[in-house]
Structure formats: C-alpha cells, structure tokens
Design a protein around this motif. Structure first.
Motif, short mmCIF file in Angstrom:
data_model
loop_
_atom_site.label_atom_id
_atom_site.label_comp_id
_atom_site.label_asym_id
_atom_site.label_seq_id
_atom_site.Cartn_x
_atom_site.Cartn_y
_atom_site.Cartn_z
N ASN A 239 4.54 11.98 2.96
CA ASN A 239 4.22 11.23 4.24
C ASN A 239 5.06 11.24 5.29
O ASN A 239 4.86 11.23 6.48
N HIS B 26 7.89 1.00 3.86
CA HIS B 26 6.77 1.97 3.63
C HIS B 26 7.35 2.52 2.11
O HIS B 26 6.68 2.77 1.21
N TYR C 36 6.18 2.03 -1.58
CA TYR C 36 5.38 3.27 -2.24
C TYR C 36 6.13 3.70 -3.74
O TYR C 36 5.42 4.01 -4.50
N ASN D 141 -7.08 0.98 -1.21
CA ASN D 141 -6.83 1.36 0.17
C ASN D 141 -7.54 0.27 1.00
O ASN D 141 -8.62 -0.05 0.80
N PRO D 142 -6.78 -0.64 2.08
CA PRO D 142 -5.66 -0.43 2.30
C PRO D 142 -4.46 -0.87 1.30
O PRO D 142 -4.96 -1.98 0.64
N SER D 143 -3.39 -0.42 1.08
CA SER D 143 -2.47 -0.94 0.11
C SER D 143 -1.41 -1.67 1.14
O SER D 143 -1.22 -1.25 2.12
N ARG E 163 1.51 -0.95 1.60
CA ARG E 163 2.35 0.08 2.45
C ARG E 163 1.54 0.40 3.72
O ARG E 163 2.20 0.92 4.61
N THR E 164 0.10 0.55 3.71
CA THR E 164 -0.42 0.75 4.97
C THR E 164 -0.15 0.05 6.41
O THR E 164 -0.16 0.77 7.26
N TYR E 165 0.07 -1.01 6.10
CA TYR E 165 0.59 -1.91 7.11
C TYR E 165 1.81 -1.68 7.92
O TYR E 165 1.86 -1.65 8.88
N PHE F 209 3.08 1.42 7.62
CA PHE F 209 2.56 2.76 8.22
C PHE F 209 2.11 2.40 9.54
O PHE F 209 2.52 3.05 10.47
#
Length: 139
Positions: A60, A99, A103, A111-113, A115-117, A119
């Motif tokens: 990623n 992130h 992870y 989703n969203p997890s 970590r998405t925020y 990202f």
C-alpha cells in the motif's frame, strides 16, 4: 540550508526509513514461514494473518509512493521552500506511520477501517502539496 528545507528533507528521510522498515518487516515475517517462496504470498491469507497485513502495508505504501515521491522531489528540484509544504510532508509521513501501525495491529476486513482515515489524511496532504506547487507556477 534553511530551517524549512531541513524540515522537509528530514521528513522525506523519515519516510524513506519507514519504507525500508516496512520492506524488512514484510520480508522477514514471510521468510520465517515454512515453505516460503520468494516473491509469492499464500493466496489463502487474509487480514487475520500478520504476514498478509505486513505485505499489504508495504505494498500500500509502494502504491502511494509514486505520487508522494514525485511531488516532493519535484519541489526539491525547483527549490520550492514553503513552511506549509514542509508541514504537509510531515502530515503525510505521520499519517502513513499511523496507517502502518494500525495495519500491523488491527486484523479487520471492515471497510472503512481505522487505517482508512489515515490513508485519507495522507492523500489530502499530497493533494495540498500538488496544489501548492501548481500555485507556484500561477503566481
């Protein structure tokens, strides 16, 4: 060298160290597995596996590196020095570090997890950096 330039260079250096760390963690965790094949990850693995999460964390980051590295190196090449730009580099790097940590520790398919925020924070920082560079050419 100005304080602004030093800060931007230091943030970029931290990013490169993070990338090296992610590569090492992904490589070592996978290599410790029985019957590990270089360059291949077991397709049956998912978020419940640390090997999968370490691999995805690294990939990623690689997927997002082209835009970030290109933006930063372009700014360095044209000697663009802006406190806001340096702050954006730090925001991006900090978001990527969080992130990465999330992870590694959260095994979720949701989703969203969380970590998405982070990202998205990194993505927004990169968009702002591109905008700042663009404005340099307009003004």
């Amino acid at each position: 060298m100005t304080d602004i330039a030093f800060s931007a260079y230091l943030a970029f250096y931290v990013y490169l160290l993070m990338l090296l760390l992610q590569w090492g963690i992904a490589t070592i965790s996978k290599a410790k597995q029985a019957n590990a094949v270089p360059g291949k990850i077991d397709e049956s693995l998912s978020h419940s596996s640390f090997i999968f999460r370490a691999h995805r964390t690294f990939h990623n980051t690689l997927e997002n590196s082209a835009l970030f590295v290109g933006t930063v190196l372009f700014a360095f090449t044209i000697n663009y020095q802006s406190a806001l730009f340096a702050i954006c580099i730090w925001v991006y790097v900090s978001a990527r570090l969080v992130h990465m940590a999330l992870y590694y520790v959260i095994a979720t398919e949701k989703n969203p997890s969380p970590r998405t925020y982070f990202f998205l924070i990194g993505l927004i920082a990169n968009i702002v950096m591109l905008g700042l560079l663009g404005m340099r050419f307009i003004y």
